[in-house]
Write a protein that holds these residues in place. Structure first.
Motif, PDB file in Angstrom:
ATOM      1  N   GLU A 134      46.188  42.458  40.047  1.00 30.75           N
ATOM      2  CA  GLU A 134      44.824  42.072  39.665  1.00 30.75           C
ATOM      3  C   GLU A 134      43.965  43.329  39.553  1.00 30.75           C
ATOM      4  O   GLU A 134      43.294  43.749  40.505  1.00 30.75           O
ATOM      5  N   THR A 138      45.335  37.114  47.074  1.00 30.53           N
ATOM      6  CA  THR A 138      44.007  37.584  46.680  1.00 30.53           C
ATOM      7  C   THR A 138      42.994  37.370  47.794  1.00 30.53           C
ATOM      8  O   THR A 138      42.144  38.234  48.047  1.00 30.53           O
ATOM      9  N   LEU A 157      37.375  34.456  43.651  1.00 31.46           N
ATOM     10  CA  LEU A 157      38.604  33.714  43.926  1.00 31.46           C
ATOM     11  C   LEU A 157      38.360  32.214  43.838  1.00 31.46           C
ATOM     12  O   LEU A 157      39.137  31.469  43.235  1.00 31.46           O
ATOM     13  N   SER A 200      43.320  40.095  50.355  1.00 29.75           N
ATOM     14  CA  SER A 200      43.224  41.477  49.881  1.00 29.75           C
ATOM     15  C   SER A 200      42.040  42.259  50.456  1.00 29.75           C
ATOM     16  O   SER A 200      42.197  43.453  50.771  1.00 29.75           O
ATOM     17  N   ASN A 231      49.547  33.498  44.652  1.00 30.80           N
ATOM     18  CA  ASN A 231      48.468  34.229  44.009  1.00 30.80           C
ATOM     19  C   ASN A 231      47.160  34.074  44.783  1.00 30.80           C
ATOM     20  O   ASN A 231      46.475  35.049  45.103  1.00 30.80           O
TER      21      ASN A 231
END
Length: 354
Positions: free
Chosen positions: A264, A133, A163, A136, A129
């Motif tokens: 997300e 992220t 984050l 991204s 995860n």
């Protein structure tokens, strides 16, 4: 308290549907919770991180190939699935572009909770995860330009800060507490899944409440967007099953399953707003936000047992229940606005249906 938390954990699906209805009926509570979404997510990550220690994290880092596989699944097949479902359901235009964007979003913050409920590898899910992220802002703009021809302006600083505050810091604190005070923390292992489920429901309420006044403005077209979101969500589960080819055990497979299927959604709103793009592009992510929060407990419940899927498919009454809950999830998609639409200033709900 133990019985209450156990009840919430074991009935998360039905409580999610009830929370959806309650959020519509009493939107003021969700509106009051809206400002606390980030702290609630951070608290959820802290609770999840109390279930694994530093040794489990080290094991994950020893095998970087796991992350490479996750990156490939999240940004490869899922990006193409977003593009394909966008073309099938919307043809072209803003909604098609938005559906494409949903497909390439990183893993949702709540994914490790579903992995925990499904008895999967939570440490692996948390690491996947965080890394997905973090990357991204650098991956999504290129994929989106390639598939849609639209340029995205990415708020790298805002994404990284979110984050760190919502994922990294709570995870580090939780893992440290678990490692340093194992005996004390493990005494409450029965409570962490239930407490995480409660936070999950509170977050769902915070998503629904602020936008309840605009829900009816979409009319019948909401069902089209809902079906597109449901289709992409189901494709995500199918893509996650590819991990059977390389996952070492069922716990790892479960981690990949939710890493690929959960998105997300709030990042979509941030990208759209920062790029000055039409706010309608964020609409498919709003649908997906709610539908994944209703379908994920179904998948977690089925995956919690080695025989879960086989039992559901082999038992006529359970097949009927699965079909009913899926139908309920699609119907609940009249909640087409989520908290991220509220962040996209000036979006008229009714206009998206015309």
């Amino acid at each position: 308290m133990r019985k209450l938390l156990g009840f919430v954990e074991n009935n998360l699906l039905f409580m999610a549907v009830a929370t959806t209805a309650f959020g519509l009926a009493v939107p003021s509570i969700g509106i009051g919770l809206e400002a606390g979404i980030s702290p609630l997510l951070a608290l959820l990550m802290l609770v999840i991180s109390l279930t694994f220690d530093a040794a489990a994290v080290r094991i994950v880092f020893r095998k970087p190939s796991r992350q490479i596989w996750a990156l490939g699944l999240v940004y490869g097949p899922m990006s193409l699935a977003g593009w394909l479902t966008g073309r099938i359901f919307f043809g072209s235009g803003h909604l098609a572009a938005g559906q494409t964007l949903v497909g390439m979003l990183p893993t949702d913050v709540s994914a490790p909770l579903l992995v925990l409920l499904a008895r999967g590898n939570v440490a692996l899910a948390a690491v996947l995860n965080a890394v997905n992220t973090a990357l991204s802002p650098f991956i999504i703009p290129f994929l989106f330009l390639w598939l849609t021809g639209i340029e995205l302006t990415v708020p790298v600083g805002a994404v990284v800060l979110e984050l760190v505050l919502v994922v990294v810091v709570p995870t580090v604190v939780g893992v440290w507490l678990r490692t340093k005070f194992l005996k004390q923390v493990s005494r409450f292992d029965y409570a962490w899944p239930g407490l995480g489920s409660v936070l999950y429901l509170v977050l769902l309420l915070a998503v629904i409440g602020p936008n309840s006044a605009t829900i009816l403005g979409y009319g019948w077209y909401a069902l089209v967007i809902a079906l597109a979101a449901l289709a992409l969500n189901l494709i995500g589960y199918a893509v996650g099953m590819i991990a059977k080819l390389f996952a070492e055990d069922r716990a790892e497979l479960i981690a990949y399953l939710f890493t690929t299927s959960k998105k997300e959604f709030s990042i979509a709103a941030a990208f759209v707003a920062a790029s000055g793009l039409p706010s309608e592009i964020a609409v498919p992510a709003a649908f997906f936000a709610v539908i994944q929060m209703i379908t994920s407990p179904i998948a977690a419940k089925m995956m919690a047992s080695d025989r879960g899927i086989r039992i559901h498919l082999a038992t006529p009454r359970l097949r009927g229940l699965l079909a009913l809950t899926m139908a309920a999830a699609a119907a609940a998609m009249v909640l087409v606005n989520s908290v991220m639409l509220a962040r996209v200033a000036g979006y008229p709900a009714a206009a998206s249906a015309t």
